[in-house]
Design a protein around this motif. Sequence first.
Motif, PDB file in Angstrom:
ATOM      1  N   LEU A 342       0.830  -1.208   0.000  1.00 24.80           N
ATOM      2  CA  LEU A 342       0.000   0.000   0.000  1.00 24.80           C
ATOM      3  C   LEU A 342       0.863   1.257   0.000  1.00 24.80           C
ATOM      4  CD1 LEU A 342      -2.837  -1.024   2.501  1.00 24.80           C
ATOM      5  CD2 LEU A 342      -2.834  -1.129   0.000  1.00 24.80           C
ATOM      6  N   TRP A 343       1.946   1.234   0.748  1.00 19.90           N
ATOM      7  CA  TRP A 343       2.856   2.387   0.768  1.00 19.90           C
ATOM      8  C   TRP A 343       3.459   2.638  -0.615  1.00 19.90           C
ATOM      9  CZ3 TRP A 343       8.179   2.889  -0.031  1.00 19.90           C
ATOM     10  CH2 TRP A 343       8.741   4.100   0.395  1.00 19.90           C
ATOM     11  N   SER A 344       3.779   1.549  -1.310  1.00 18.54           N
ATOM     12  CA  SER A 344       4.392   1.679  -2.632  1.00 18.54           C
ATOM     13  C   SER A 344       3.478   2.396  -3.608  1.00 18.54           C
ATOM     14  CB  SER A 344       4.749   0.294  -3.191  1.00 18.54           C
ATOM     15  OG  SER A 344       5.737  -0.335  -2.401  1.00 18.54           O
ATOM     16  N   VAL A 345       2.186   2.043  -3.597  1.00 22.92           N
ATOM     17  CA  VAL A 345       1.274   2.631  -4.591  1.00 22.92           C
ATOM     18  C   VAL A 345       0.646   3.942  -4.117  1.00 22.92           C
ATOM     19  CG1 VAL A 345       0.773   0.421  -5.691  1.00 22.92           C
ATOM     20  CG2 VAL A 345      -0.635   1.169  -3.781  1.00 22.92           C
ATOM     21  N   CYS A 346       0.455   4.097  -2.814  1.00 22.63           N
ATOM     22  CA  CYS A 346      -0.192   5.314  -2.306  1.00 22.63           C
ATOM     23  C   CYS A 346       0.800   6.444  -2.061  1.00 22.63           C
ATOM     24  CB  CYS A 346      -0.943   5.020  -1.003  1.00 22.63           C
ATOM     25  SG  CYS A 346      -2.359   3.933  -1.208  1.00 22.63           S
ATOM     26  N   CYS A 347       2.011   6.084  -1.638  1.00 24.72           N
ATOM     27  CA  CYS A 347       3.003   7.107  -1.295  1.00 24.72           C
ATOM     28  C   CYS A 347       4.052   7.283  -2.379  1.00 24.72           C
ATOM     29  CB  CYS A 347       3.674   6.760   0.032  1.00 24.72           C
ATOM     30  SG  CYS A 347       2.520   6.686   1.421  1.00 24.72           S
ATOM     31  N   MET A 348       4.660   6.198  -2.829  1.00 23.65           N
ATOM     32  CA  MET A 348       5.689   6.309  -3.862  1.00 23.65           C
ATOM     33  C   MET A 348       5.103   6.747  -5.196  1.00 23.65           C
ATOM     34  SD  MET A 348       8.427   3.242  -3.365  1.00 23.65           S
ATOM     35  CE  MET A 348       9.473   3.947  -4.637  1.00 23.65           C
ATOM     36  N   VAL A 349       4.027   6.069  -5.614  1.00 19.71           N
ATOM     37  CA  VAL A 349       3.389   6.407  -6.884  1.00 19.71           C
ATOM     38  C   VAL A 349       2.440   7.590  -6.707  1.00 19.71           C
ATOM     39  CG1 VAL A 349       1.891   5.543  -8.738  1.00 19.71           C
ATOM     40  CG2 VAL A 349       3.564   4.024  -7.678  1.00 19.71           C
ATOM     41  N   GLY A 350       1.832   7.673  -5.522  1.00 20.78           N
ATOM     42  CA  GLY A 350       0.877   8.750  -5.266  1.00 20.78           C
ATOM     43  C   GLY A 350      -0.401   8.593  -6.047  1.00 20.78           C
ATOM     44  N   ASP A 351      -0.797   7.354  -6.271  1.00 21.54           N
ATOM     45  CA  ASP A 351      -1.966   7.091  -7.105  1.00 21.54           C
ATOM     46  C   ASP A 351      -3.261   7.398  -6.341  1.00 21.54           C
ATOM     47  OD1 ASP A 351      -4.135   5.020  -8.223  1.00 21.54           O
ATOM     48  OD2 ASP A 351      -2.682   5.447  -9.802  1.00 21.54           O
ATOM     49  N   LYS A 352      -4.059   8.308  -6.892  1.00 23.29           N
ATOM     50  CA  LYS A 352      -5.299   8.730  -6.238  1.00 23.29           C
ATOM     51  C   LYS A 352      -6.302   7.587  -6.167  1.00 23.29           C
ATOM     52  CE  LYS A 352      -9.004  12.173  -6.518  1.00 23.29           C
ATOM     53  NZ  LYS A 352      -9.535  13.338  -7.291  1.00 23.29           N
ATOM     54  N   ARG A 353      -6.386   6.797  -7.240  1.00 19.74           N
ATOM     55  CA  ARG A 353      -7.337   5.674  -7.253  1.00 19.74           C
ATOM     56  C   ARG A 353      -6.992   4.661  -6.169  1.00 19.74           C
ATOM     57  NH1 ARG A 353      -6.571   3.583 -13.176  1.00 19.74           N
ATOM     58  NH2 ARG A 353      -4.435   3.979 -12.427  1.00 19.74           N
ATOM     59  N   ALA A 354      -5.690   4.443  -5.983  1.00 12.90           N
ATOM     60  CA  ALA A 354      -5.267   3.499  -4.957  1.00 12.90           C
ATOM     61  C   ALA A 354      -5.662   4.002  -3.576  1.00 12.90           C
ATOM     62  CB  ALA A 354      -3.754   3.286  -5.036  1.00 12.90           C
ATOM     63  N   ARG A 355      -5.469   5.303  -3.321  1.00  7.73           N
ATOM     64  CA  ARG A 355      -5.847   5.856  -2.007  1.00  7.73           C
ATOM     65  C   ARG A 355      -7.348   5.734  -1.784  1.00  7.73           C
ATOM     66  NH1 ARG A 355      -2.059  10.091  -3.491  1.00  7.73           N
ATOM     67  NH2 ARG A 355      -3.807  11.464  -4.011  1.00  7.73           N
ATOM     68  N   GLU A 356      -8.120   5.953  -2.845  1.00  3.74           N
ATOM     69  CA  GLU A 356      -9.575   5.835  -2.715  1.00  3.74           C
ATOM     70  C   GLU A 356      -9.977   4.393  -2.411  1.00  3.74           C
ATOM     71  OE1 GLU A 356     -10.970   7.350  -6.395  1.00  3.74           O
ATOM     72  OE2 GLU A 356     -10.840   9.473  -5.785  1.00  3.74           O
ATOM     73  N   CYS A 357      -9.293   3.447  -3.044  1.00  2.48           N
ATOM     74  CA  CYS A 357      -9.599   2.028  -2.800  1.00  2.48           C
ATOM     75  C   CYS A 357      -9.292   1.648  -1.357  1.00  2.48           C
ATOM     76  CB  CYS A 357      -8.784   1.138  -3.742  1.00  2.48           C
ATOM     77  SG  CYS A 357      -9.396   1.117  -5.430  1.00  2.48           S
ATOM     78  N   VAL A 358      -8.191   2.160  -0.842  1.00  2.00           N
ATOM     79  CA  VAL A 358      -7.833   1.874   0.553  1.00  2.00           C
ATOM     80  C   VAL A 358      -8.888   2.448   1.483  1.00  2.00           C
ATOM     81  CG1 VAL A 358      -6.131   2.256   2.374  1.00  2.00           C
ATOM     82  CG2 VAL A 358      -5.370   1.768   0.048  1.00  2.00           C
ATOM     83  N   GLY A 359      -9.343   3.687   1.177  1.00  2.00           N
ATOM     84  CA  GLY A 359     -10.368   4.306   2.010  1.00  2.00           C
ATOM     85  C   GLY A 359     -11.676   3.544   1.987  1.00  2.00           C
ATOM     86  N   LYS A 360     -12.102   3.102   0.803  1.00  2.00           N
ATOM     87  CA  LYS A 360     -13.353   2.359   0.684  1.00  2.00           C
ATOM     88  C   LYS A 360     -13.283   0.984   1.347  1.00  2.00           C
ATOM     89  CE  LYS A 360     -14.732   4.610  -3.642  1.00  2.00           C
ATOM     90  NZ  LYS A 360     -14.971   4.403  -5.096  1.00  2.00           N
ATOM     91  N   SER A 361     -12.058   0.458   1.483  1.00  2.00           N
ATOM     92  CA  SER A 361     -11.882  -0.870   2.086  1.00  2.00           C
ATOM     93  C   SER A 361     -11.588  -0.783   3.583  1.00  2.00           C
ATOM     94  CB  SER A 361     -10.731  -1.605   1.389  1.00  2.00           C
ATOM     95  OG  SER A 361     -10.968  -1.718   0.010  1.00  2.00           O
ATOM     96  N   ASN A 362     -11.905   0.379   4.176  1.00  2.00           N
ATOM     97  CA  ASN A 362     -11.662   0.579   5.609  1.00  2.00           C
ATOM     98  C   ASN A 362     -10.170   0.462   5.926  1.00  2.00           C
ATOM     99  OD1 ASN A 362     -12.685   1.205   8.151  1.00  2.00           O
ATOM    100  ND2 ASN A 362     -12.781  -0.950   8.778  1.00  2.00           N
ATOM    101  N   GLY A 363      -9.346   0.849   4.938  1.00  2.00           N
ATOM    102  CA  GLY A 363      -7.910   0.706   5.105  1.00  2.00           C
ATOM    103  C   GLY A 363      -7.326   1.611   6.158  1.00  2.00           C
ATOM    104  N   VAL A 364      -7.902   2.815   6.343  1.00  2.00           N
ATOM    105  CA  VAL A 364      -7.374   3.745   7.341  1.00  2.00           C
ATOM    106  C   VAL A 364      -7.458   3.131   8.731  1.00  2.00           C
ATOM    107  CG1 VAL A 364      -7.683   5.997   8.430  1.00  2.00           C
ATOM    108  CG2 VAL A 364      -7.921   5.770   5.942  1.00  2.00           C
ATOM    109  N   ALA A 365      -8.618   2.578   9.041  1.00  2.00           N
ATOM    110  CA  ALA A 365      -8.788   1.943  10.359  1.00  2.00           C
ATOM    111  C   ALA A 365      -7.844   0.767  10.526  1.00  2.00           C
ATOM    112  CB  ALA A 365     -10.241   1.473  10.516  1.00  2.00           C
ATOM    113  N   LYS A 366      -7.623   0.030   9.435  1.00  2.00           N
ATOM    114  CA  LYS A 366      -6.711  -1.121   9.499  1.00  2.00           C
ATOM    115  C   LYS A 366      -5.281  -0.671   9.811  1.00  2.00           C
ATOM    116  CE  LYS A 366      -9.489  -4.576   8.192  1.00  2.00           C
ATOM    117  NZ  LYS A 366      -9.355  -5.112   6.835  1.00  2.00           N
ATOM    118  N   ILE A 367      -4.866   0.424   9.144  1.00  2.00           N
ATOM    119  CA  ILE A 367      -3.505   0.906   9.357  1.00  2.00           C
ATOM    120  C   ILE A 367      -3.345   1.439  10.780  1.00  2.00           C
ATOM    121  CG2 ILE A 367      -1.787   2.614   8.616  1.00  2.00           C
ATOM    122  CD1 ILE A 367      -3.043   2.302   5.784  1.00  2.00           C
ATOM    123  N   LEU A 368      -4.400   2.079  11.300  1.00  2.00           N
ATOM    124  CA  LEU A 368      -4.364   2.516  12.689  1.00  2.00           C
ATOM    125  C   LEU A 368      -4.195   1.329  13.630  1.00  2.00           C
ATOM    126  CD1 LEU A 368      -7.196   5.214  12.787  1.00  2.00           C
ATOM    127  CD2 LEU A 368      -4.742   5.595  12.973  1.00  2.00           C
TER     128      LEU A 368
END
Length: 412
Positions: A342-368
Amino acid sequence: MMRRDELHINVPNPFRCPISMDVMRSPVSLSTGVTYDRSSIQHWLDAGHDTCPATMQILQSKDFVPNLNLRRLINLWAQSHGPISPASSPTLSDQQLRGLVQYLANENEKFNQNLFNSLSKMVDFAKSKDENRRFLANFNGFVPAVVGVLNREGVEIEVLEMVMRLLDLIASQNGVVEQLHQLITKSNRNCLSSIQLVLQSGSLSSKIESARVLGSIALDADSKRLIAEKEGLLTVLNDLLTSDTDRSLHDVVVSCLVSLSVTRSVKSELVRFGLVQFITETLSNPDVSVSLAEKAMKLLSKIATCAEGRSEISGEPKCVAAVAERLMKGSMAATEDGVAVLWSVCCMVGDKRARECVGKSNGVAKILLVMQSGYGEGHFMRRMCGDLMKVLSVGLGMGLSYDTMTKHIMPC
């Protein structure tokens, strides 16, 4: 009630041919005093040998004498015991194994029933118990003789399958993997072609055994590179994932690819094969085993270290969602691999679609949860979690800030 093993017939060692390991039908003795079945020793001598297979003594004469007394004893024993059960507990003496090792070392042998039967008997012996596997693994010259069969050209697939089965059975014994590594990757380069042939054309079980052995001998960077660069081998391994549905096979092949994915060129080639799609389907399937899912995550984390891999993962929203969904559902290693992807695609690539997918998959709570549970204790993992929280909170308008030193999440 009679136990199952009480129905087995133990064949006396002197009744077995040292070459074929079958009960002798026509026992004959050489000038060295060792007795063989006529057909087996005749084939040995016809191949041009002038030694006794069991003792390696030079034969003063290639004539042999029928051992009538032993033949009579075998007939009496057979009459009293009836047909020999296939489940008979196999045995091997030092002399018999020495003869088999010398027989396997005959480089003129490509395929005949005696060679196949000899390997088959050793497989049965090895399958019987761990003590037998130790006996084979520690017997002087055994492993090189078996590997030597792989190194010949033109050996029939049935023989190669039996060799791989035997090597897989003894690979867990002390020192065997190191021997195989040395013999296959350092000396006998044709062995990889034989293993590749079994992976391509063998039975399902032999494919699994071959992939397992192949992965085990990739012990260092040089051997991993050598194996991965074998022409056509990566293609064959990929075909096993995409054209076969057996998950046990998938498990060992993915494990093998994890071991081989050490160079950018290998990772790029796996991406071109479409492996990201296979991994996506695997991670998205709730019915796959934990072992396969975690190995697939590990392989994806390796692919994500090359630009082609990150681009492919970013372009596959289902992949990002599946990774986010798998966080905290397996081992610590698997979760850390997921965070790295996730870091590779959201931070290194900075892909907006990837960040949206993480958000829709409750990824923020998971990372917390990852941070608060202590998964990310390592410096790099802690940094990746912090970076992810920053880009996700900004991208999703959550107004969060993250203190990497205190691990607290605070509203901005």
